[in-house]
Write a protein that holds these residues in place. Structure first.
Motif, mmCIF file in Angstrom:
data_model
loop_
_atom_site.group_PDB
_atom_site.id
_atom_site.type_symbol
_atom_site.label_atom_id
_atom_site.label_comp_id
_atom_site.label_asym_id
_atom_site.label_seq_id
_atom_site.Cartn_x
_atom_site.Cartn_y
_atom_site.Cartn_z
ATOM 1 N N LEU A 61 0.841 -1.200 0.000
ATOM 2 C CA LEU A 61 0.000 0.000 0.000
ATOM 3 C C LEU A 61 0.877 1.252 0.000
ATOM 4 N N GLY A 62 1.924 1.247 0.796
ATOM 5 C CA GLY A 62 2.855 2.374 0.818
ATOM 6 C C GLY A 62 3.551 2.557 -0.516
ATOM 7 N N ALA A 63 3.917 1.459 -1.158
ATOM 8 C CA ALA A 63 4.588 1.534 -2.460
ATOM 9 C C ALA A 63 3.648 2.097 -3.522
ATOM 10 N N MET A 64 2.372 1.727 -3.455
ATOM 11 C CA MET A 64 1.405 2.282 -4.414
ATOM 12 C C MET A 64 1.227 3.784 -4.195
ATOM 13 N N ARG A 65 1.176 4.217 -2.931
ATOM 14 C CA ARG A 65 1.084 5.651 -2.638
ATOM 15 C C ARG A 65 2.317 6.383 -3.194
ATOM 16 N N PHE A 66 3.486 5.808 -2.973
ATOM 17 C CA PHE A 66 4.716 6.414 -3.469
ATOM 18 C C PHE A 66 4.688 6.502 -4.989
ATOM 19 N N ALA A 67 4.278 5.427 -5.649
ATOM 20 C CA ALA A 67 4.221 5.410 -7.118
ATOM 21 C C ALA A 67 3.241 6.458 -7.633
ATOM 22 N N ALA A 68 2.074 6.516 -7.025
ATOM 23 C CA ALA A 68 1.049 7.460 -7.479
ATOM 24 C C ALA A 68 1.542 8.896 -7.379
ATOM 25 N N THR A 69 2.210 9.217 -6.285
ATOM 26 C CA THR A 69 2.699 10.582 -6.066
ATOM 27 C C THR A 69 3.911 10.889 -6.938
ATOM 28 N N SER A 70 4.919 10.030 -6.882
ATOM 29 C CA SER A 70 6.178 10.326 -7.577
ATOM 30 C C SER A 70 6.045 10.258 -9.092
ATOM 31 N N GLU A 71 5.126 9.421 -9.574
ATOM 32 C CA GLU A 71 4.960 9.279 -11.022
ATOM 33 C C GLU A 71 3.725 10.015 -11.535
ATOM 34 N N LYS A 72 3.080 10.784 -10.638
ATOM 35 C CA LYS A 72 1.903 11.585 -10.999
ATOM 36 C C LYS A 72 0.835 10.750 -11.702
ATOM 37 N N LEU A 73 0.516 9.608 -11.092
ATOM 38 C CA LEU A 73 -0.473 8.692 -11.666
ATOM 39 C C LEU A 73 -1.890 8.954 -11.157
ATOM 40 N N GLY A 74 -2.007 9.731 -10.119
ATOM 41 C CA GLY A 74 -3.304 9.978 -9.507
ATOM 42 C C GLY A 74 -3.138 9.996 -8.000
ATOM 43 N N THR A 75 -4.251 9.977 -7.302
ATOM 44 C CA THR A 75 -4.237 10.023 -5.846
ATOM 45 C C THR A 75 -4.767 8.718 -5.281
ATOM 46 N N VAL A 76 -4.051 8.169 -4.330
ATOM 47 C CA VAL A 76 -4.525 6.997 -3.599
ATOM 48 C C VAL A 76 -5.326 7.531 -2.409
ATOM 49 N N PRO A 77 -6.621 7.245 -2.347
ATOM 50 C CA PRO A 77 -7.439 7.796 -1.264
ATOM 51 C C PRO A 77 -7.073 7.201 0.102
#
Length: 142
Positions: A61-77
């Motif tokens: 879950l933390g890795a998905m949050r990091f990916a979403a933020t750092s790669e500008k993929l969207g927001t993990v709610p």
């Protein structure tokens, strides 16, 4: 591939391994270990598969949050969840093996975006990297 470790932790198991105690050497966590009933134990404590499931769920879950933020993929709610199902059983060629199913939920996020975030999460997550090619890991988006 080399890893430049920025953090180390240490745990110690005593007694019978699956039937004893395990915990962090710093004393901040101690767990009574028992084999699950399905493997002939009492099931009255915890087992390594439970601890692996907790760690993998939180890390992924933390890795998905990091990916979403750092790669500008969207927001993990904040309501996003990962349920990690970890199974253990005999391997066809001997010994025991693990299987993992990760169930990802991101309410309100478009499925295609969730799939991209989940995919990139596996690239970043050290648990996913450690298991890649070693055990079956299934990812389900709900």
């Amino acid at each position: 591939m080399s890893v430049d470790a920025k953090y180390w932790t240490e745990a110690k198991a005593t007694g019978g391994g699956r039937n004893g105690t395990a915990g962090l050497v710093n004393g901040q966590l101690t767990v009574t270990m028992t084999s699950p009933k399905e493997l002939g134990g009492s099931g009255l404590g915890h087992n390594p598969e439970e601890l692996f499931a907790v760690g993998y769920a939180a890390c992924y879950l933390g890795a998905m949050r990091f990916a979403a933020t750092s790669e500008k993929l969207g927001t993990v709610p904040d309501t996003a969840t990962v349920n990690a199902h970890v199974g253990i059983g005999p391997r066809s060629d001997g010994g025991f093996g693990l299987k993992v199913k990760l169930v990802v939920s991101m309410p309100g996020v478009d499925r295609a975006v969730v799939e991209k975030i989940a995919d990139r999460g596996h690239f970043i997550c050290p648990y996913s990297n450690a298991t890649k090619g070693n055990i079956e890991v299934e990812t389900e988006i709900v």
